[in-house]
Design a protein around this motif. Structure first.
Motif, PDB file in Angstrom:
ATOM      1  N   LEU A 130       0.739  -1.302  -0.137  1.00  0.00           N
ATOM      2  CA  LEU A 130       0.184  -0.044   0.035  1.00  0.00           C
ATOM      3  C   LEU A 130       0.930   1.427   0.140  1.00  0.00           C
ATOM      4  CD1 LEU A 130      -2.902   1.199   0.100  1.00  0.00           C
ATOM      5  CD2 LEU A 130      -2.612   1.067   2.760  1.00  0.00           C
ATOM      6  N   ILE A 131       1.939   1.181   0.532  1.00  0.00           N
ATOM      7  CA  ILE A 131       2.934   2.463   0.441  1.00  0.00           C
ATOM      8  C   ILE A 131       2.947   3.249  -0.522  1.00  0.00           C
ATOM      9  CG2 ILE A 131       5.384   3.170   0.916  1.00  0.00           C
ATOM     10  CD1 ILE A 131       5.893   0.710   2.770  1.00  0.00           C
ATOM     11  N   PRO A 132       3.216   2.944  -2.005  1.00  0.00           N
ATOM     12  CA  PRO A 132       3.212   3.667  -2.915  1.00  0.00           C
ATOM     13  C   PRO A 132       2.039   4.629  -2.960  1.00  0.00           C
ATOM     14  CG  PRO A 132       3.899   1.616  -3.792  1.00  0.00           C
ATOM     15  CD  PRO A 132       3.480   1.531  -2.309  1.00  0.00           C
ATOM     16  N   ILE A 133       0.849   4.098  -2.653  1.00  0.00           N
ATOM     17  CA  ILE A 133      -0.597   4.791  -2.885  1.00  0.00           C
ATOM     18  C   ILE A 133      -0.564   5.772  -1.564  1.00  0.00           C
ATOM     19  CG2 ILE A 133      -2.999   4.640  -2.692  1.00  0.00           C
ATOM     20  CD1 ILE A 133      -2.674   1.891  -4.157  1.00  0.00           C
ATOM     21  N   GLN A 134      -0.085   5.337  -0.433  1.00  0.00           N
ATOM     22  CA  GLN A 134      -0.036   6.041   0.853  1.00  0.00           C
ATOM     23  C   GLN A 134       0.644   7.216   0.558  1.00  0.00           C
ATOM     24  OE1 GLN A 134       2.026   4.200   3.891  1.00  0.00           O
ATOM     25  NE2 GLN A 134       0.683   5.042   5.747  1.00  0.00           N
ATOM     26  N   LEU A 135       1.982   7.063   0.310  1.00  0.00           N
ATOM     27  CA  LEU A 135       2.879   8.209  -0.033  1.00  0.00           C
ATOM     28  C   LEU A 135       2.206   9.403  -0.907  1.00  0.00           C
ATOM     29  CD1 LEU A 135       6.482   6.500  -0.362  1.00  0.00           C
ATOM     30  CD2 LEU A 135       5.681   8.023   1.719  1.00  0.00           C
ATOM     31  N   ARG A 136       1.446   8.947  -2.154  1.00  0.00           N
ATOM     32  CA  ARG A 136       0.918   9.768  -2.951  1.00  0.00           C
ATOM     33  C   ARG A 136      -0.278  10.474  -2.318  1.00  0.00           C
ATOM     34  NH1 ARG A 136      -3.392   8.203  -7.791  1.00  0.00           N
ATOM     35  NH2 ARG A 136      -4.063  10.262  -8.225  1.00  0.00           N
ATOM     36  N   ALA A 137      -0.988   9.963  -1.493  1.00  0.00           N
ATOM     37  CA  ALA A 137      -2.096  10.503  -0.778  1.00  0.00           C
ATOM     38  C   ALA A 137      -1.692  11.278   0.155  1.00  0.00           C
ATOM     39  CB  ALA A 137      -2.958   9.430  -0.248  1.00  0.00           C
ATOM     40  N   ILE A 138      -0.494  11.101   0.933  1.00  0.00           N
ATOM     41  CA  ILE A 138      -0.056  12.112   2.027  1.00  0.00           C
ATOM     42  C   ILE A 138       0.625  13.395   1.381  1.00  0.00           C
ATOM     43  CG2 ILE A 138       1.440  12.214   3.954  1.00  0.00           C
ATOM     44  CD1 ILE A 138       0.241   9.640   4.985  1.00  0.00           C
ATOM     45  N   GLY A 139       1.187  12.972   0.344  1.00  0.00           N
ATOM     46  CA  GLY A 139       1.841  14.192  -0.482  1.00  0.00           C
ATOM     47  C   GLY A 139       1.052  15.143  -0.823  1.00  0.00           C
ATOM     48  N   GLU A 140      -0.275  14.622  -1.339  1.00  0.00           N
ATOM     49  CA  GLU A 140      -1.190  15.390  -1.838  1.00  0.00           C
ATOM     50  C   GLU A 140      -1.987  16.207  -0.652  1.00  0.00           C
ATOM     51  OE1 GLU A 140      -4.443  13.602  -4.323  1.00  0.00           O
ATOM     52  OE2 GLU A 140      -2.923  13.146  -5.660  1.00  0.00           O
ATOM     53  N   GLN A 141      -1.938  15.667   0.638  1.00  0.00           N
ATOM     54  CA  GLN A 141      -2.555  16.365   1.906  1.00  0.00           C
ATOM     55  C   GLN A 141      -1.573  17.274   2.282  1.00  0.00           C
ATOM     56  OE1 GLN A 141      -2.957  13.093   4.831  1.00  0.00           O
ATOM     57  NE2 GLN A 141      -4.358  11.972   3.501  1.00  0.00           N
ATOM     58  N   ASN A 142      -0.264  17.209   2.032  1.00  0.00           N
ATOM     59  CA  ASN A 142       0.541  17.962   2.369  1.00  0.00           C
ATOM     60  C   ASN A 142       0.692  19.183   1.735  1.00  0.00           C
ATOM     61  OD1 ASN A 142       4.082  18.622   1.829  1.00  0.00           O
ATOM     62  ND2 ASN A 142       3.213  18.611   4.015  1.00  0.00           N
ATOM     63  N   GLU A 143       0.578  19.082   0.362  1.00  0.00           N
ATOM     64  CA  GLU A 143       0.308  20.226  -0.655  1.00  0.00           C
ATOM     65  C   GLU A 143      -0.652  21.259  -0.277  1.00  0.00           C
ATOM     66  OE1 GLU A 143       0.290  18.802  -4.661  1.00  0.00           O
ATOM     67  OE2 GLU A 143       2.116  18.027  -4.468  1.00  0.00           O
ATOM     68  N   LYS A 144      -1.786  20.367  -0.012  1.00  0.00           N
ATOM     69  CA  LYS A 144      -3.122  21.491   0.646  1.00  0.00           C
ATOM     70  C   LYS A 144      -2.723  21.955   1.794  1.00  0.00           C
ATOM     71  CE  LYS A 144      -6.549  18.298  -2.023  1.00  0.00           C
ATOM     72  NZ  LYS A 144      -7.639  17.457  -1.746  1.00  0.00           N
ATOM     73  N   ALA A 145      -1.927  21.333   2.828  1.00  0.00           N
ATOM     74  CA  ALA A 145      -1.762  22.093   4.142  1.00  0.00           C
ATOM     75  C   ALA A 145      -0.965  23.252   4.018  1.00  0.00           C
ATOM     76  CB  ALA A 145      -1.168  20.867   4.964  1.00  0.00           C
ATOM     77  N   ILE A 146       0.154  22.999   3.126  1.00  0.00           N
ATOM     78  CA  ILE A 146       0.690  24.150   3.032  1.00  0.00           C
ATOM     79  C   ILE A 146       0.349  25.460   2.323  1.00  0.00           C
ATOM     80  CG2 ILE A 146       3.124  24.833   1.732  1.00  0.00           C
ATOM     81  CD1 ILE A 146       3.558  22.785   4.006  1.00  0.00           C
TER      82      ILE A 146
END
Length: 266
Positions: A150-166
């Protein structure tokens, strides 16, 4: 679009069924505002309900795995300790009373009807973040540790969350909402991305480095680290500690799982 899940997520769904003794109904919805959401079964229901958006992509795997993680943590606790955070007229009154000065200030930016809608949206958003993020952190660490597929999908999801948070660090956003809510959300974001960044060996928090959220976020991390319980009971303790830190303790209350109205079980 048919819901096609990777094996790791199918295994997690099976764990939910086994632990809770309740099956999962899959419900496709065209207008769902998120990729997926799980409605936990009430005491009188034999089924959890998994709603998923008709138009989805592979990130739905991560959303479903995370939602299942919350159910697994709750049901792993002794029945009498399964607590759910809820809002009430009393807690809503505490919130509106404490942000009254901000509401008066914000009339310069919004017409009255829109402002009242935003006041409720801010309340729901900050409570959702406060009462879900501590367990989210532990769930993401668990997924990373136990489900490498699941890690590749997880990293993509959290990366997108991070962009929105920033993106929310823009100063002009703070002027148009209650300052203490804006600050609390950014502090919690720092904690979330700091801890998960260390888990994934990535730096998500450089944009926070020279903001006031860095120091306050480190305080919040310290509060979390003092509670050495990777469990639902530990989540409750962390949430209470964070609520005390932000002076939000009167903005929600804990209710036993069996007494929560079904519409509040998300």
């Amino acid at each position: 679009m048919a819901l096609q899940l990777i094996q790791a997520v199918r295994s997690i769904l099976e764990r939910v069924t086994e632990l809770t003794g309740k099956s999962i109904d899959f419900v496709e919805q065209a207008e769902l505002p998120v990729l997926a959401m799980m409605r936990m079964a009430g005491e009188d229901s034999p089924h959890h309900r998994l709603f998923f958006k008709m138009d989805h992509d592979e990130l739905v795997n991560h959303v479903i795995a995370n939602e299942c993680g919350h159910i697994l943590r709750i049901y792993s606790a002794p029945e009498e300790k399964r607590l759910i955070p809820v809002a009430s007229q009393k807690t809503l009154g505490s919130y509106t009373g404490e942000v009254e000065a901000d509401i008066r200030r914000l009339y310069q930016f919004y017409p009255p009807e829109k402002l009242m809608n935003l006041v409720m949206l801010w309340y729901e958003s900050v409570l959702y973040q406060l009462t879900k993020m501590p367990s989210d952190i532990m769930i993401e660490k668990w997924l990373h540790r136990e489900y490498p597929d699941l890690i590749p999908i997880q990293l993509r999801a959290i990366g997108e969350q991070n962009e929105k948070a920033i993106a929310t660090l823009a100063v002009d956003i703070r002027k148009t909402m209650p300052g203490r809510i804006y600050d609390a959300c950014n502090i919690m974001n720092y904690v979330y991305f700091n801890i998960l960044g260390k888990t994934f060996d990535l730096n998500y928090v450089e944009p926070y480095r020279f903001t006031k959220y860095f120091a306050q976020g480190e305080e919040l991390i310290s509060l979390m680290e003092r509670i050495e319980m990777d469990s639902h009971e530990g989540d409750v303790l962390v949430i209470n500690a964070w609520a005390k830190f932000f002076h939000f303790s009167d903005w929600f209350e804990w209710t036993p799982l069996g007494k929560v109205p079904r519409q509040h079980l998300h």
